[in-house]
Design a protein around this motif. Structure first.
Motif, short mmCIF file in Angstrom:
data_model
loop_
_atom_site.label_atom_id
_atom_site.label_comp_id
_atom_site.label_asym_id
_atom_site.label_seq_id
_atom_site.Cartn_x
_atom_site.Cartn_y
_atom_site.Cartn_z
N MET A 23 28.64 42.35 44.16
CA MET A 23 29.73 41.40 43.95
C MET A 23 30.99 42.10 43.46
O MET A 23 32.11 41.80 43.90
CB MET A 23 29.29 40.32 42.94
CG MET A 23 28.30 39.31 43.50
SD MET A 23 28.01 37.92 42.41
CE MET A 23 27.19 38.70 41.04
N PHE A 24 30.79 43.06 42.55
CA PHE A 24 31.95 43.77 42.01
C PHE A 24 32.67 44.57 43.11
O PHE A 24 33.91 44.60 43.16
CB PHE A 24 31.51 44.70 40.88
CG PHE A 24 32.66 45.34 40.16
CD1 PHE A 24 33.49 44.59 39.35
CD2 PHE A 24 32.93 46.69 40.30
CE1 PHE A 24 34.57 45.18 38.69
CE2 PHE A 24 34.00 47.28 39.65
CZ PHE A 24 34.82 46.52 38.84
N SER A 26 32.70 43.85 46.23
CA SER A 26 33.42 42.89 47.09
C SER A 26 34.73 42.45 46.45
O SER A 26 35.76 42.30 47.13
CB SER A 26 32.54 41.67 47.35
OG SER A 26 31.36 42.05 47.99
N ILE A 27 34.68 42.23 45.14
CA ILE A 27 35.89 41.79 44.44
C ILE A 27 36.96 42.88 44.50
O ILE A 27 38.14 42.61 44.78
CB ILE A 27 35.55 41.44 42.97
CG1 ILE A 27 34.66 40.20 42.93
CG2 ILE A 27 36.81 41.23 42.15
CD1 ILE A 27 33.96 40.00 41.61
N MET A 28 36.56 44.11 44.24
CA MET A 28 37.54 45.20 44.24
C MET A 28 38.06 45.48 45.66
O MET A 28 39.22 45.87 45.83
CB MET A 28 36.92 46.48 43.65
CG MET A 28 36.51 46.34 42.20
SD MET A 28 37.81 45.64 41.14
CE MET A 28 38.88 47.04 40.95
N ALA A 30 38.51 43.19 47.79
CA ALA A 30 39.46 42.11 48.07
C ALA A 30 40.82 42.39 47.46
O ALA A 30 41.82 41.79 47.84
CB ALA A 30 38.92 40.79 47.53
N LYS A 31 40.87 43.32 46.53
CA LYS A 31 42.15 43.62 45.89
C LYS A 31 43.04 44.45 46.80
O LYS A 31 44.26 44.31 46.77
CB LYS A 31 41.90 44.39 44.59
CG LYS A 31 43.13 44.48 43.73
CD LYS A 31 42.84 45.14 42.41
CE LYS A 31 44.09 45.11 41.54
NZ LYS A 31 43.86 45.78 40.27
N VAL A 34 45.40 42.67 49.26
CA VAL A 34 46.49 41.98 48.58
C VAL A 34 47.71 42.88 48.52
O VAL A 34 48.83 42.49 48.81
CB VAL A 34 46.05 41.57 47.16
CG1 VAL A 34 47.24 40.98 46.41
CG2 VAL A 34 44.93 40.58 47.23
N ARG A 38 51.20 42.31 50.38
CA ARG A 38 52.47 42.28 49.66
C ARG A 38 53.43 43.30 50.26
O ARG A 38 54.61 43.02 50.44
CB ARG A 38 52.24 42.58 48.18
CG ARG A 38 53.53 42.45 47.38
CD ARG A 38 53.30 42.46 45.91
NE ARG A 38 52.76 43.73 45.45
CZ ARG A 38 52.73 44.09 44.18
NH1 ARG A 38 53.19 43.29 43.26
NH2 ARG A 38 52.21 45.24 43.82
N TYR B 16 34.88 41.09 34.21
CA TYR B 16 33.71 40.91 35.08
C TYR B 16 32.44 41.23 34.32
O TYR B 16 31.46 40.46 34.36
CB TYR B 16 33.86 41.82 36.31
CG TYR B 16 32.69 41.73 37.26
CD1 TYR B 16 32.59 40.69 38.17
CD2 TYR B 16 31.68 42.69 37.24
CE1 TYR B 16 31.52 40.59 39.03
CE2 TYR B 16 30.61 42.62 38.11
CZ TYR B 16 30.53 41.56 39.01
OH TYR B 16 29.46 41.47 39.86
N GLN B 42 31.93 35.73 43.46
CA GLN B 42 32.96 36.65 43.96
C GLN B 42 34.30 35.94 44.07
O GLN B 42 35.34 36.46 43.64
CB GLN B 42 32.56 37.17 45.35
CG GLN B 42 31.45 38.17 45.35
CD GLN B 42 31.03 38.53 46.77
OE1 GLN B 42 31.81 38.41 47.69
NE2 GLN B 42 29.79 38.95 46.93
N ILE B 46 37.84 36.81 42.28
CA ILE B 46 39.01 37.15 43.12
C ILE B 46 40.18 36.25 42.74
O ILE B 46 41.33 36.70 42.66
CB ILE B 46 38.65 37.00 44.61
CG1 ILE B 46 37.73 38.15 45.04
CG2 ILE B 46 39.91 37.01 45.47
CD1 ILE B 46 37.11 37.98 46.41
N MET B 49 41.59 37.53 39.64
CA MET B 49 42.36 38.75 39.91
C MET B 49 43.76 38.43 40.43
O MET B 49 44.73 39.11 40.09
CB MET B 49 41.59 39.56 40.96
CG MET B 49 42.17 40.90 41.30
SD MET B 49 41.03 41.78 42.37
CE MET B 49 41.10 40.78 43.85
N ARG B 50 43.86 37.39 41.23
CA ARG B 50 45.14 37.06 41.86
C ARG B 50 45.95 36.04 41.07
O ARG B 50 47.02 35.63 41.52
CB ARG B 50 44.90 36.55 43.28
CG ARG B 50 44.35 37.61 44.19
CD ARG B 50 44.02 37.07 45.56
NE ARG B 50 43.53 38.13 46.43
CZ ARG B 50 43.02 37.94 47.64
NH1 ARG B 50 42.92 36.71 48.11
NH2 ARG B 50 42.61 38.96 48.35
#
Lengths: 288, 166
Positions: A23-24, A26-28, A30-31, A34, A38, B16, B42, B46, B49-50
């Protein structure tokens, strides 16, 4: 049931180490998009401004080049050193064009002193003077007797002349199309001519061309020749024996023709510059 | 914590590590499914995070994460695929529990309606007061108290029927 037992059940609901890492990760992951998104947003905005700027520059340049009829602007551009727009040959041509336009304008002013003055007040005064001047009988003798019998009777007092003198009196104006399309020249030529009723004097059809002579409210005579009258519906008349009436307003002529068995009415709209040009080119005043 | 459009890696990692279990539990309490719970967890982080929100304390972060997790799970439950599948797969998972007696208790807890389940978890396990739960779930305080009472009663009845010692 004890609360500790219940909580121990809740304790058991926990992600495994693998699940946590997964999960971690996947989260990172997803960063990253972004930041990319941008970046693309800013890049798109900058690119859009850049493209708009280029378009503006190109468009303004195209606008200068498109003014081919405006000799003055081109000459100014030439004097400013914009050699890529004009060459020497074109420069000479444009100078000649300007000189020609000036000479033609002077001729028009001489031919129509009524409209020479700049101020409206002076213009009106001169028009009145012309309107009160007596019409010479020679003018009527120059008018061809091609009108109807009734109209011919009307002019029998002053007499009717032959076709030869008529052709002498009508001289096509040498006015360029550019000048006609220039509204200033148009307004100088037509402010009084297109206003009010016109009295029919005479008319004939030569082939497909309609030739007519009219008298305006100020007693002046005007010949109108509509070339290729077929385009305006005159062909419907086998033989034009009479033009019963003609009215004119700003922008159009309204003719009523007596075709023997029936009347034909049609309008010649003058809002089209070329049409006005044809009329001006083929019309002339009989000078008093 | 300063204002930032996107949070730093360190901040995300710390939050987290500290709250993933809580978020996971909340999601599992609502979704009753390990794979969907992972997805929901997740998504919650996210969103964190945003998000530009400035948090004053970790408790504030925790409350925000619980509310966000609840909303995320509600959205997933509303999904057409989930609603169709749930009819066939309406069996709560309790694979995390090794002890049979605890597994049985877990199944009873999960057999409770969702509206009773989450308040009970937040009250007994997370230690929130009924007023805090009321504010967090945006439900009237009296309603929360009713849910708690009815949930406890239902759980008690179910456990008694199964011969579970009180």
């Amino acid at each position: 049931m004890k609360i500790e037992e219940l909580n121990s059940c809740f304790d058991a609901i926990s992600p495994t180490v693998e699940q946590r890492d997964k999960m971690f990760a996947s989260i990172m992951n997803a960063k990253q998009p972004v930041k990319v998104v941008r970046f693309y947003r800013y890049a798109t905005a900058v690119a859009a401004v850049f493209v708009i700027g280029i378009f503006g520059v190109v468009y303004s340049t195209m606008g200068v080049n498109n003014v081919t009829n405006d000799a003055t602007k081109n000459i100014v551009a030439m004097k400013n050193g914009e050699d890529d727009i004009l060459n020497e040959e074109k420069y000479e041509y444009l100078l000649e064009t300007v000189e020609e336009e000036k000479s033609v304008t002077e001729e028009i002013k001489k031919a129509y002193p009524v409209h020479n003055d700049v101020t409206n007040d002076t213009k009106v005064a001169v028009v009145e003077d012309v309107a009160h001047e007596p019409i010479s009988e020679d003018v009527f003798t120059d008018i061809p007797s091609v009108a109807s019998e009734n109209e011919a009777d009307t002019f029998s007092e002053t007499g009717s002349g032959g076709g030869s003198s008529y052709s002498k009196s009508i001289e096509a104006e040498t006015i360029s199309l550019e000048q006609i399309m220039n509204h200033d020249v148009y307004s100088k030529l037509f402010p009084t001519q297109l206003a009010g009723d016109f009295k029919f004097v005479s008319a004939n059809i030569n082939g497909n061309d309609l030739n007519a002579v009219f008298e305006d409210a100020q007693g002046r005579y005007m010949s109108v020749s509509i070339i290729s009258a077929e385009d305006y519906g005159v062909y419907e008349c086998v033989e034009v024996s009479d033009i019963v009436n003609i009215k004119s307003q700003y922008g159009y002529f309204n003719f009523t023709l007596n075709c023997g068995e029936h009347y034909v009415m049609y309008n010649v709209e003058c809002d089209d510059a070329l049409q006005v040009y044809e009329m001006v080119k083929s019309s002339a005043y009989f000078k008093n | 914590m300063g204002i930032s459009e996107f949070r730093t890696d360190e901040e995300i990692t710390r939050v987290y590590e500290k709250f993933v279990d809580t978020v996971y539990k909340v999601c599992f309490m609502m979704l009753k499914n390990a794979s969907e719970t992972e997805d929901a967890t997740q998504n919650v982080f996210i969103k964190f995070m945003r998000d530009n929100k400035v948090f004053e304390t970790d408790e504030h972060i925790k409350a925000w994460l619980i509310v966000t997790a609840q909303n995320e799970c509600k959205n997933m439950l509303k999904h057409w695929f989930r609603s169709k599948r749930d009819e066939l797969d309406n069996v709560p998972e309790a694979s995390y529990v090794d002890d049979d007696s605890k597994k049985e208790l877990m199944q009873k807890v999960f057999s409770l309606d969702e509206k009773y389940r989450l308040p009970i978890y937040l009250y007994y396990y997370e230690g929130y007061s009924t007023s805090e739960i009321s504010e967090m779930l945006n439900i009237k305080h009296s309603t929360i108290r009713t849910y708690m009472a009815k949930g406890r009663e239902k759980l008690k009845i179910m456990l008694e029927e199964e011969g579970y010692e009180n």
